[in-house]
Design a protein around this motif. Structure first.
Motif, PDB file in Angstrom:
ATOM      1  N   THR A  24       0.833  -1.206   0.000  1.00 39.90           N
ATOM      2  CA  THR A  24       0.000   0.000   0.000  1.00 39.90           C
ATOM      3  C   THR A  24       0.866   1.253   0.000  1.00 39.90           C
ATOM      4  OG1 THR A  24      -1.696  -1.213   1.216  1.00 39.90           O
ATOM      5  CG2 THR A  24      -1.895   1.170   1.176  1.00 39.90           C
ATOM      6  N   SER A  27       2.424   1.750  -3.388  1.00 37.68           N
ATOM      7  CA  SER A  27       1.448   2.316  -4.321  1.00 37.68           C
ATOM      8  C   SER A  27       1.298   3.818  -4.103  1.00 37.68           C
ATOM      9  CB  SER A  27       0.105   1.612  -4.141  1.00 37.68           C
ATOM     10  OG  SER A  27      -0.889   2.229  -4.924  1.00 37.68           O
ATOM     11  N   ASN A  28       1.283   4.237  -2.850  1.00 31.38           N
ATOM     12  CA  ASN A  28       1.180   5.666  -2.546  1.00 31.38           C
ATOM     13  C   ASN A  28       2.387   6.426  -3.084  1.00 31.38           C
ATOM     14  OD1 ASN A  28      -1.257   5.268  -1.223  1.00 31.38           O
ATOM     15  ND2 ASN A  28      -0.317   5.185   0.789  1.00 31.38           N
ATOM     16  N   TYR A  43      -4.973  11.155  -7.340  1.00 26.44           N
ATOM     17  CA  TYR A  43      -4.837   9.930  -6.546  1.00 26.44           C
ATOM     18  C   TYR A  43      -5.061  10.243  -5.078  1.00 26.44           C
ATOM     19  CZ  TYR A  43      -2.587   5.862  -4.412  1.00 26.44           C
ATOM     20  OH  TYR A  43      -2.320   4.752  -3.665  1.00 26.44           O
ATOM     21  N   ARG A  44      -5.808   9.389  -4.388  1.00 22.77           N
ATOM     22  CA  ARG A  44      -6.002   9.512  -2.939  1.00 22.77           C
ATOM     23  C   ARG A  44      -5.138   8.481  -2.240  1.00 22.77           C
ATOM     24  NH1 ARG A  44      -9.055  12.934  -0.445  1.00 22.77           N
ATOM     25  NH2 ARG A  44     -10.806  13.841  -1.534  1.00 22.77           N
ATOM     26  N   ARG A  45      -4.485   8.916  -1.182  1.00 24.76           N
ATOM     27  CA  ARG A  45      -3.632   8.037  -0.384  1.00 24.76           C
ATOM     28  C   ARG A  45      -4.442   6.862   0.149  1.00 24.76           C
ATOM     29  NH1 ARG A  45      -2.128   8.079   5.338  1.00 24.76           N
ATOM     30  NH2 ARG A  45      -0.092   7.095   5.481  1.00 24.76           N
ATOM     31  N   LYS A  46      -3.858   5.677   0.095  1.00 24.72           N
ATOM     32  CA  LYS A  46      -4.495   4.458   0.586  1.00 24.72           C
ATOM     33  C   LYS A  46      -3.874   4.052   1.919  1.00 24.72           C
ATOM     34  CE  LYS A  46      -6.664   3.679  -3.429  1.00 24.72           C
ATOM     35  NZ  LYS A  46      -6.685   4.959  -4.041  1.00 24.72           N
ATOM     36  N   GLU A  79      -9.380   4.863   1.908  1.00 24.22           N
ATOM     37  CA  GLU A  79      -8.799   6.049   1.290  1.00 24.22           C
ATOM     38  C   GLU A  79      -8.703   7.159   2.325  1.00 24.22           C
ATOM     39  OE1 GLU A  79     -11.002   7.225  -2.164  1.00 24.22           O
ATOM     40  OE2 GLU A  79     -10.033   5.711  -3.401  1.00 24.22           O
ATOM     41  N   VAL A 106      -0.637  12.717  -0.740  1.00 29.54           N
ATOM     42  CA  VAL A 106       0.442  11.820  -0.312  1.00 29.54           C
ATOM     43  C   VAL A 106       1.629  12.664   0.129  1.00 29.54           C
ATOM     44  CG1 VAL A 106       2.047  10.035  -1.055  1.00 29.54           C
ATOM     45  CG2 VAL A 106      -0.297  10.018  -1.904  1.00 29.54           C
ATOM     46  N   GLU A 111       5.060   8.551   4.152  1.00 24.69           N
ATOM     47  CA  GLU A 111       5.102   7.236   3.514  1.00 24.69           C
ATOM     48  C   GLU A 111       6.410   6.508   3.839  1.00 24.69           C
ATOM     49  OE1 GLU A 111       2.405   5.989   2.127  1.00 24.69           O
ATOM     50  OE2 GLU A 111       1.449   7.917   2.513  1.00 24.69           O
TER      51      GLU A 111
END
Length: 144
Positions: A24, A27-28, A43-46, A79, A106, A111
Protein backbone atom coordinates in the motif's frame (compact mmCIF):
# COMPACT_ATOMS: atom_id res chain seq x y z
CA UNK A 1 -4.69 -24.92 25.47
CA UNK A 2 -2.14 -23.52 23.03
CA UNK A 3 -1.44 -25.53 19.93
CA UNK A 4 2.26 -25.66 19.02
CA UNK A 5 1.60 -24.14 15.62
CA UNK A 6 -0.64 -21.28 16.81
CA UNK A 7 2.40 -19.11 17.39
CA UNK A 8 3.60 -19.74 13.83
CA UNK A 9 0.12 -18.94 12.53
CA UNK A 10 0.07 -15.64 14.43
CA UNK A 11 3.51 -14.65 13.11
CA UNK A 12 2.51 -15.64 9.58
CA UNK A 13 -0.57 -13.43 9.77
CA UNK A 14 1.68 -10.57 10.91
CA UNK A 15 3.99 -11.17 7.94
CA UNK A 16 1.05 -11.09 5.57
CA UNK A 17 -0.35 -7.90 7.12
CA UNK A 18 2.96 -6.05 6.97
CA UNK A 19 3.45 -7.10 3.37
CA UNK A 20 0.05 -5.61 2.51
CA UNK A 21 1.02 -2.42 4.34
CA UNK A 22 4.29 -2.22 2.38
CA UNK A 23 2.44 -2.79 -0.91
CA UNK A 24 0.00 0.00 0.00
CA UNK A 25 2.81 2.41 0.86
CA UNK A 26 4.62 1.52 -2.37
CA UNK A 27 1.45 2.32 -4.32
CA UNK A 28 1.18 5.67 -2.55
CA UNK A 29 4.80 6.54 -3.35
CA UNK A 30 4.38 5.49 -6.99
CA UNK A 31 1.36 7.79 -7.37
CA UNK A 32 2.72 10.85 -5.55
CA UNK A 33 2.40 12.94 -8.75
CA UNK A 34 -0.73 11.38 -10.30
CA UNK A 35 -3.08 14.30 -10.87
CA UNK A 36 -5.79 12.44 -12.76
CA UNK A 37 -7.00 8.90 -12.10
CA UNK A 38 -9.81 6.81 -13.56
CA UNK A 39 -12.42 9.00 -11.86
CA UNK A 40 -10.80 12.21 -13.11
CA UNK A 41 -9.61 13.13 -9.60
CA UNK A 42 -6.06 13.10 -8.21
CA UNK A 43 -4.84 9.93 -6.55
CA UNK A 44 -6.00 9.51 -2.94
CA UNK A 45 -3.63 8.04 -0.38
CA UNK A 46 -4.49 4.46 0.59
CA UNK A 47 -4.26 3.02 4.11
CA UNK A 48 -4.32 -0.70 4.97
CA UNK A 49 -6.81 -1.46 7.77
CA UNK A 50 -6.28 -4.44 10.11
CA UNK A 51 -8.09 -6.00 13.03
CA UNK A 52 -7.36 -8.78 15.48
CA UNK A 53 -8.44 -12.23 14.38
CA UNK A 54 -10.08 -14.22 17.17
CA UNK A 55 -11.10 -17.84 16.68
CA UNK A 56 -14.57 -18.70 18.02
CA UNK A 57 -15.26 -15.05 18.85
CA UNK A 58 -18.80 -15.26 17.52
CA UNK A 59 -19.61 -18.77 18.77
CA UNK A 60 -22.02 -18.41 21.73
CA UNK A 61 -21.53 -22.03 22.84
CA UNK A 62 -17.94 -21.40 23.92
CA UNK A 63 -17.05 -19.36 26.94
CA UNK A 64 -15.26 -16.06 26.57
CA UNK A 65 -12.07 -17.76 27.75
CA UNK A 66 -12.05 -20.22 24.85
CA UNK A 67 -11.39 -17.50 22.27
CA UNK A 68 -7.89 -17.79 20.90
CA UNK A 69 -5.87 -15.06 19.29
CA UNK A 70 -5.18 -16.11 15.73
CA UNK A 71 -3.16 -13.06 14.70
CA UNK A 72 -4.25 -10.17 12.58
CA UNK A 73 -6.30 -9.95 9.41
CA UNK A 74 -6.74 -7.29 6.77
CA UNK A 75 -10.27 -5.92 6.63
CA UNK A 76 -9.75 -3.53 3.77
CA UNK A 77 -7.91 -0.64 2.24
CA UNK A 78 -9.33 2.77 3.08
CA UNK A 79 -8.80 6.05 1.29
CA UNK A 80 -7.38 8.97 3.24
CA UNK A 81 -9.97 11.75 3.08
CA UNK A 82 -7.54 14.58 3.86
CA UNK A 83 -7.66 17.45 1.34
CA UNK A 84 -5.56 17.47 -1.80
CA UNK A 85 -2.48 19.67 -1.98
CA UNK A 86 -2.79 22.71 -4.24
CA UNK A 87 0.20 23.64 -6.39
CA UNK A 88 0.36 26.70 -8.63
CA UNK A 89 1.23 25.50 -12.14
CA UNK A 90 -0.82 27.23 -14.84
CA UNK A 91 1.01 25.31 -17.59
CA UNK A 92 -0.29 21.97 -16.32
CA UNK A 93 -3.25 20.62 -18.34
CA UNK A 94 -5.01 19.70 -15.08
CA UNK A 95 -4.80 23.26 -13.72
CA UNK A 96 -8.04 25.04 -12.90
CA UNK A 97 -9.03 28.52 -14.00
CA UNK A 98 -7.01 29.95 -11.09
CA UNK A 99 -3.83 28.13 -12.23
CA UNK A 100 -3.76 25.72 -9.29
CA UNK A 101 -3.47 21.96 -9.71
CA UNK A 102 -4.92 19.51 -7.19
CA UNK A 103 -2.11 17.14 -6.26
CA UNK A 104 -2.47 13.83 -4.38
CA UNK A 105 -2.71 13.95 -0.59
CA UNK A 106 0.44 11.82 -0.31
CA UNK A 107 3.27 13.10 1.89
CA UNK A 108 6.46 11.27 0.91
CA UNK A 109 7.97 11.70 4.40
CA UNK A 110 4.97 10.04 6.06
CA UNK A 111 5.10 7.24 3.51
CA UNK A 112 8.79 6.61 4.20
CA UNK A 113 8.12 6.52 7.95
CA UNK A 114 5.24 4.06 7.38
CA UNK A 115 7.52 1.92 5.19
CA UNK A 116 10.18 1.83 7.92
CA UNK A 117 7.60 0.80 10.55
CA UNK A 118 6.25 -1.93 8.27
CA UNK A 119 9.77 -3.17 7.52
CA UNK A 120 10.69 -3.34 11.21
CA UNK A 121 7.44 -5.13 12.04
CA UNK A 122 8.04 -7.59 9.22
CA UNK A 123 11.57 -8.25 10.53
CA UNK A 124 10.21 -8.78 14.05
CA UNK A 125 7.76 -11.39 12.75
CA UNK A 126 10.54 -13.14 10.80
CA UNK A 127 12.64 -13.25 13.98
CA UNK A 128 9.67 -14.69 15.89
CA UNK A 129 9.22 -17.42 13.25
CA UNK A 130 12.93 -18.27 13.36
CA UNK A 131 12.86 -18.44 17.18
CA UNK A 132 9.81 -20.69 17.09
CA UNK A 133 11.50 -23.01 14.59
CA UNK A 134 14.59 -23.12 16.80
CA UNK A 135 12.49 -23.98 19.86
CA UNK A 136 10.70 -26.77 17.96
CA UNK A 137 14.05 -28.14 16.84
CA UNK A 138 15.44 -28.12 20.38
CA UNK A 139 12.29 -29.82 21.67
CA UNK A 140 12.71 -32.59 19.11
CA UNK A 141 16.34 -33.04 20.18
CA UNK A 142 15.21 -33.60 23.79
CA UNK A 143 13.18 -36.60 22.67
CA UNK A 144 16.21 -38.44 21.33
Amino acid sequence: MINAFDTLRISASGLSAERLRMDTVASNIANVNTTRGENGQPYRRKIAVFQENLANAMNPETSKYDNKMMGVKAVGIAEDQSPFRKVYDPSNPDAGMDGYVNMPNVNILNEMADMMVATRSYEANVNAVNSEKSMFSKALEIGR
